[in-house]
Design a protein around this motif. Structure first.
Motif, PDB file in Angstrom:
ATOM      1  N   ILE A 271       0.826  -1.216   0.000  1.00 55.81           N
ATOM      2  CA  ILE A 271       0.000   0.000   0.000  1.00 55.81           C
ATOM      3  C   ILE A 271       0.858   1.264   0.000  1.00 55.81           C
ATOM      4  N   PRO A 272       1.836   1.407   0.923  1.00 54.21           N
ATOM      5  CA  PRO A 272       2.678   2.622   0.853  1.00 54.21           C
ATOM      6  C   PRO A 272       3.484   2.709  -0.445  1.00 54.21           C
TER       7      PRO A 272
ATOM      8  N   ARG B 117       2.404   6.003  -7.338  1.00 51.52           N
ATOM      9  CA  ARG B 117       1.359   6.806  -7.984  1.00 51.52           C
ATOM     10  C   ARG B 117       1.668   8.296  -7.875  1.00 51.52           C
ATOM     11  N   SER B 118       2.205   8.733  -6.718  1.00 54.28           N
ATOM     12  CA  SER B 118       2.541  10.149  -6.552  1.00 54.28           C
ATOM     13  C   SER B 118       3.713  10.560  -7.439  1.00 54.28           C
TER      14      SER B 118
ATOM     15  N   ASP C 160       1.401   2.107 -13.641  1.00 51.96           N
ATOM     16  CA  ASP C 160       1.172   1.466 -14.936  1.00 51.96           C
ATOM     17  C   ASP C 160       2.329   1.702 -15.900  1.00 51.96           C
ATOM     18  N   SER C 161       3.547   1.578 -15.383  1.00 57.27           N
ATOM     19  CA  SER C 161       4.740   1.739 -16.221  1.00 57.27           C
ATOM     20  C   SER C 161       5.805   0.746 -15.792  1.00 57.27           C
TER      21      SER C 161
ATOM     22  N   ILE D 216       0.383  -2.696 -12.599  1.00 54.86           N
ATOM     23  CA  ILE D 216       0.251  -2.665 -14.053  1.00 54.86           C
ATOM     24  C   ILE D 216      -1.189  -2.976 -14.459  1.00 54.86           C
ATOM     25  N   ASN D 217      -1.781  -2.070 -15.210  1.00 57.16           N
ATOM     26  CA  ASN D 217      -3.131  -2.274 -15.747  1.00 57.16           C
ATOM     27  C   ASN D 217      -3.118  -2.589 -17.237  1.00 57.16           C
ATOM     28  N   ASP D 218      -2.183  -2.000 -17.956  1.00 62.15           N
ATOM     29  CA  ASP D 218      -2.098  -2.206 -19.402  1.00 62.15           C
ATOM     30  C   ASP D 218      -1.719  -3.658 -19.687  1.00 62.15           C
ATOM     31  N   PRO D 219      -2.550  -4.414 -20.393  1.00 64.95           N
ATOM     32  CA  PRO D 219      -2.236  -5.827 -20.676  1.00 64.95           C
ATOM     33  C   PRO D 219      -0.917  -6.019 -21.423  1.00 64.95           C
TER      34      PRO D 219
END
Length: 274
Positions: free
Chosen positions: A121-122, A128-129, A134-135, A215-218
């Motif tokens: 989580i941290p 994200r910050s 997603d990279s 990662i969200n991008d398949p």
């Protein structure tokens, strides 16, 4: 008495080898069987019919080849950063005196006792910050940071065994710390780098929770995600699953085979020095 001891030792070693090899053999035979023969009874270790279709299906489905390329990229980039940063950090702790050395090293070692999953989580909030969600860099950054404490600990222990008289010789020849590090410490530490390479490469190659989280991008996902996708909600094609697992295992086996003699030399050197 010696003969009995040798026989017992050979029996134990043979049994251990069979137990170790059997899962791989089972995976291979399952991957080479048509799906119609996987659940035949009684089960056969050596199938009557062989096919390579499962390997072809595994490679071409679920973006498997793309995921494998992503894993190679992420593993190579992460290991390069781990190698550079950890070796320099270990050299500093081994050779220099500076304020807070003991405290900072203790804090670094304290990071080893923190379970990785408790940091998800941290780490997610931090990545994200930083705009790395997603990279590939979102993966590489966390993998590198997670591996630095343990890698630094191992390398520092090996650097400490290199006599400091060499430092004086380099200094007399007009060389500084940078020359000592590149020309002396690193070449003498090859036996230590091989276990570090294998350990870090395996850890990054098979890491699943963080890769699934960030990662969200398949098209950016790594190999463990591809293997998980082969398992369906209601049914699983085990032939394809094992075929994909063997393909994923191949780079790891090749890495170990390539570094095997250095790995054994490192273990032997450590045993002698211990």
């Amino acid at each position: 008495m010696k003969m009995v001891y040798r026989i017992i030792k050979m029996v134990v070693l043979t049994a251990g080898a069979v137990i170790s090899v059997y899962p791989l053999l089972f995976m291979l035979t399952t991957a080479l069987q048509p799906s119609t023969l996987l659940f035949e009874y009684p089960p056969k270790l050596l199938p009557s019919q062989l096919t390579w279709a499962n390997f072809a299906e595994a490679w071409t489905s679920q973006n498997f080849s793309i995921y494998m390329g992503n894993s190679v990229l992420v593993t190579a980039a992460s290991f390069l950063l781990i190698f550079v940063l950890s070796s320099m950090l270990a050299f500093a702790y081994s050779r220099f005196r500076f304020a807070g050395k003991t405290l900072t090293f203790a804090m670094l070692m304290g990071a080893l006792v923190i379970p990785g999953l408790t940091l998800v989580i941290p780490q997610f909030m931090l990545i994200r910050s930083l705009g790395l969600f997603d990279s590939y860099w979102g993966l590489i950054t966390v993998y590198t940071a997670s591996a630095i404490p343990f890698t630094t600990f191992l390398l520092k222990g090996f650097f400490d065994t290199i006599t400091k008289e060499i430092d004086e010789s380099v200094s007399i020849d007009g060389g500084g710390s940078f020359r000592l590090f590149l020309s002396v410490i690193l070449p003498l530490s090859k036996p230590a780098f091989v276990p570090v390479t294998i350990f870090n490469a395996l850890t990054i190659w098979e890491e699943f929770p963080w890769a699934l989280t960030i990662i969200n991008d398949p098209l950016k996902r790594t190999l463990p995600i591809a293997l998980a996708n082969f398992q369906g909600q209601y049914t699983t094609q085990w032939g394809i699953v094992f075929a994909g697992s063997l393909i994923a295992l191949l780079p790891v086996i090749l890495l170990f085979v390539f570094l095997q003699r250095y790995f054994i030399a490192g273990i032997t050197a450590g045993a002698v020095k211990g």
